[in-house]
Design an enzyme around this catalytic site. Sequence first.
Site, PDB file in Angstrom:
ATOM      1  N   LYS A 271       0.866  -1.168   0.395  1.00  0.00           N
ATOM      2  CA  LYS A 271       0.405  -0.351   0.100  1.00  0.00           C
ATOM      3  C   LYS A 271       0.680   1.535  -0.224  1.00  0.00           C
ATOM      4  CE  LYS A 271      -1.572   1.746   3.611  1.00  0.00           C
ATOM      5  NZ  LYS A 271      -2.255   3.394   3.790  1.00  0.00           N
ATOM      6  N   ASN A 272       1.898   1.661   0.595  1.00  0.00           N
ATOM      7  CA  ASN A 272       2.561   2.258   0.764  1.00  0.00           C
ATOM      8  C   ASN A 272       4.151   3.131   0.090  1.00  0.00           C
ATOM      9  OD1 ASN A 272       1.709   3.293   3.154  1.00  0.00           O
ATOM     10  ND2 ASN A 272       3.052   3.129   5.093  1.00  0.00           N
TER      11      ASN A 272
ATOM     12  N   CYS B 293      -5.792  14.005  12.218  1.00  0.00           N
ATOM     13  CA  CYS B 293      -6.316  12.100  12.318  1.00  0.00           C
ATOM     14  C   CYS B 293      -5.927  11.645  12.975  1.00  0.00           C
ATOM     15  CB  CYS B 293      -6.068  11.535  10.797  1.00  0.00           C
ATOM     16  SG  CYS B 293      -4.472  10.515  11.477  1.00  0.00           S
TER      17      CYS B 293
ATOM     18  N   ARG C 109      -0.310  14.954  12.959  1.00  0.00           N
ATOM     19  CA  ARG C 109       0.382  14.038  11.121  1.00  0.00           C
ATOM     20  C   ARG C 109       0.143  16.038  10.955  1.00  0.00           C
ATOM     21  NH1 ARG C 109      -1.659   8.845   9.984  1.00  0.00           N
ATOM     22  NH2 ARG C 109       0.702   8.839   8.461  1.00  0.00           N
TER      23      ARG C 109
ATOM     24  N   ASP D  31       3.465   1.583  12.032  1.00  0.00           N
ATOM     25  CA  ASP D  31       3.073   0.517  11.356  1.00  0.00           C
ATOM     26  C   ASP D  31       2.714  -0.929  11.784  1.00  0.00           C
ATOM     27  OD1 ASP D  31       2.503   2.802  10.005  1.00  0.00           O
ATOM     28  OD2 ASP D  31       2.427   2.089   8.125  1.00  0.00           O
TER      29      ASP D  31
ATOM     30  N   ARG E  15      -9.387  -0.212   4.010  1.00  0.00           N
ATOM     31  CA  ARG E  15      -8.215   0.801   3.009  1.00  0.00           C
ATOM     32  C   ARG E  15      -6.891   0.152   3.269  1.00  0.00           C
ATOM     33  NH1 ARG E  15      -7.109   5.458   6.798  1.00  0.00           N
ATOM     34  NH2 ARG E  15      -5.738   5.845   4.867  1.00  0.00           N
TER      35      ARG E  15
HETATM   36  C1  UD1 Z   1       4.029   7.115   6.680  1.00  0.00           C
HETATM   37  C2  UD1 Z   1       2.788   5.843   6.144  1.00  0.00           C
HETATM   38  C3  UD1 Z   1       2.116   5.293   7.685  1.00  0.00           C
HETATM   39  C4  UD1 Z   1       3.462   5.204   8.783  1.00  0.00           C
HETATM   40  C5  UD1 Z   1       4.620   6.844   8.651  1.00  0.00           C
HETATM   41  C6  UD1 Z   1       5.545   6.448   9.575  1.00  0.00           C
HETATM   42  C7  UD1 Z   1       2.438   5.900   3.848  1.00  0.00           C
HETATM   43  C8  UD1 Z   1       0.992   6.285   2.859  1.00  0.00           C
HETATM   44  N1  UD1 Z   1       1.796   6.610   5.098  1.00  0.00           N
HETATM   45  O1  UD1 Z   1       3.285   7.920   6.574  1.00  0.00           O
HETATM   46  O2  UD1 Z   1       1.881   3.932   7.389  1.00  0.00           O
HETATM   47  O3  UD1 Z   1       3.467   4.970   9.179  1.00  0.00           O
HETATM   48  O4  UD1 Z   1       5.235   6.591   6.780  1.00  0.00           O
HETATM   49  O5  UD1 Z   1       6.258   5.405   9.154  1.00  0.00           O
HETATM   50  O6  UD1 Z   1       3.392   6.208   3.572  1.00  0.00           O
HETATM   51  N2  UD1 Z   1       5.759  14.727  11.009  1.00  0.00           N
HETATM   52  C9  UD1 Z   1       6.319  16.167  10.932  1.00  0.00           C
HETATM   53  N3  UD1 Z   1       5.360  17.217   9.693  1.00  0.00           N
HETATM   54  C10 UD1 Z   1       5.890  16.960   8.283  1.00  0.00           C
HETATM   55  C11 UD1 Z   1       5.797  15.309   8.129  1.00  0.00           C
HETATM   56  C12 UD1 Z   1       5.943  14.404   9.311  1.00  0.00           C
HETATM   57  O7  UD1 Z   1       5.932  17.178  12.047  1.00  0.00           O
HETATM   58  O8  UD1 Z   1       5.575  17.741   7.011  1.00  0.00           O
HETATM   59  C13 UD1 Z   1       6.149  13.962  11.794  1.00  0.00           C
HETATM   60  C14 UD1 Z   1       4.930  13.377  11.526  1.00  0.00           C
HETATM   61  O9  UD1 Z   1       3.952  14.097  12.742  1.00  0.00           O
HETATM   62  C15 UD1 Z   1       5.255  12.052  12.795  1.00  0.00           C
HETATM   63  C16 UD1 Z   1       6.723  11.965  11.875  1.00  0.00           C
HETATM   64  O10 UD1 Z   1       6.905  13.338  11.252  1.00  0.00           O
HETATM   65  O11 UD1 Z   1       5.802  12.586  13.522  1.00  0.00           O
HETATM   66  C17 UD1 Z   1       7.011  10.965  10.522  1.00  0.00           C
HETATM   67  O12 UD1 Z   1       5.419  11.354   9.730  1.00  0.00           O
HETATM   68  P1  UD1 Z   1       5.545  10.782   8.610  1.00  0.00           P
HETATM   69  O13 UD1 Z   1       6.799   9.813   8.401  1.00  0.00           O
HETATM   70  O14 UD1 Z   1       5.148  11.635   7.984  1.00  0.00           O
HETATM   71  O15 UD1 Z   1       4.492   9.790   7.868  1.00  0.00           O
HETATM   72  P2  UD1 Z   1       3.233   9.446   6.896  1.00  0.00           P
HETATM   73  O16 UD1 Z   1       4.151  10.044   5.914  1.00  0.00           O
HETATM   74  O17 UD1 Z   1       2.081  10.434   6.646  1.00  0.00           O
END
Ligand code: UD1
Length: 423
Positions: free
Chosen positions: A22-23, A117, A122, A306, A398
Amino acid sequence: MQKIVIKGGIPLNGTINASGAKNAVLPIIAASIVGSGHSLIKNVPHLDDVTTMNELLIQMGVQLNIVDTTNVEICADYIDNPRAPYETVKTMRASILALGPLLTKYGKAEVSLPGGCAIGARPVDIHLKGLEAMGAKIKVENGYIIAQAKRLKGCQFYMDKVTVTGTENLLIAATLADGETILENCATEPEVVDVTKYLINMGAKIEGIGTSILKIQGVDKLTGCEHNVIPDRIEVGTFLVAAAATGGKITINKANPEDLESVLIKLREAGAEISTTEDSISLNMHGKRPKPVNINTAPHPAFPTDMQAQLCTLNAIASGYSIVTENLFENRFMHINELVRMGAEITVAGNQAIIQGIKQLNGAPTTATDLRASASLVIAGLVAKGETEIFDIHYIDRGYEVIEEKLNQLGAKIQRVTIEPGH
Ligand code: UD1
């Protein structure tokens, strides 16, 4: 509406195939926007999130055809509506992945700001700062990110936090930027590597694949290409934990053991016998009760967030005491309340779940609260005495392809039941 009903207590036994990740497929479908001509994406899993991403691109004007069951052909040569509306983003945060590709290929994008969410705030500040560093003009108006750029410019950008979709958005954007971009502190998750390979197949010039520093030489044009999506390591990990928790013996084919090392280490520590080939993983628990394992989530190659919820269930029935520490997302312990309702002895203190393993969980009606939390409830239902019902299973759909079919194939008693309105 539907629910899942499980009669617990049967050790899983048998063989299944892993589905596509998925990711990986979500950013790959989004990345197809930057190509000119047709791309063929293979090993695409049937998931609600994939349908949502497909529909998002179709709404923009992209031609997208499902060629046979698991292959999708995409041509993004014409987009007249570079917009990800609130209705889509609110059901799937990964819609933010459209931002970088639209901006770099079409010079503009409007993407609804993802709200809070279920598993925490996030934010997407790093995505936006990175695009601004490449010269984009970004404003947030009426809940939408409105971004414009004539042509993005290469730059050096350090990400304050390791972010998976942030890395992907900026990487994709940099492929068509003017000049060289150096992205530092990148995520190195296997899914990021898969997107990078897809972009390289399209003609992108990227160095440092799989490392925390990616160097991208922008090009004027990328082509379409064929790409096979990697196996879903989280799906594979979830089935392995389910087998370990039930004392079972299973083999998963079309998997990649290398991507799952940190999880296999923990499963061995819990007492599982594990053997691997290049593309399969076999686990045998010999009917034993699992030993408790401490977990600390962190970006790849450490233990993935995850898989945290699933390991909480395993620990809930383990022969002792364990601590599970969640370091990525606040509020990612909502499964704990449901596990406690099934008899588990768990207390949450800040970002830690303190778990005293008990011999037996009891079946109960439960409610899924997010994707991986729902997986932990399925595992709990498989080990519990009696019947477990899981409501709000749209979360499971999902991210898990035909989960009940695969579990039935492994001997579980699990079925999907339609709930009549008013019940
Ligand atoms: C992706 C995965 C999700 C997984 C997560 C962490 C997908 C579609 N989803 O989510 O399944 O749980 O990686 O491995 O690939 N953060 C910030 N600012 C930003 C972006 C992130 O502060 O602009 C923080 C987030 O709040 C969190 C951390 O960084 O604490 C990691 O999040 P991130 O790796 O971005 O998660 P996703 O990419 O949303």
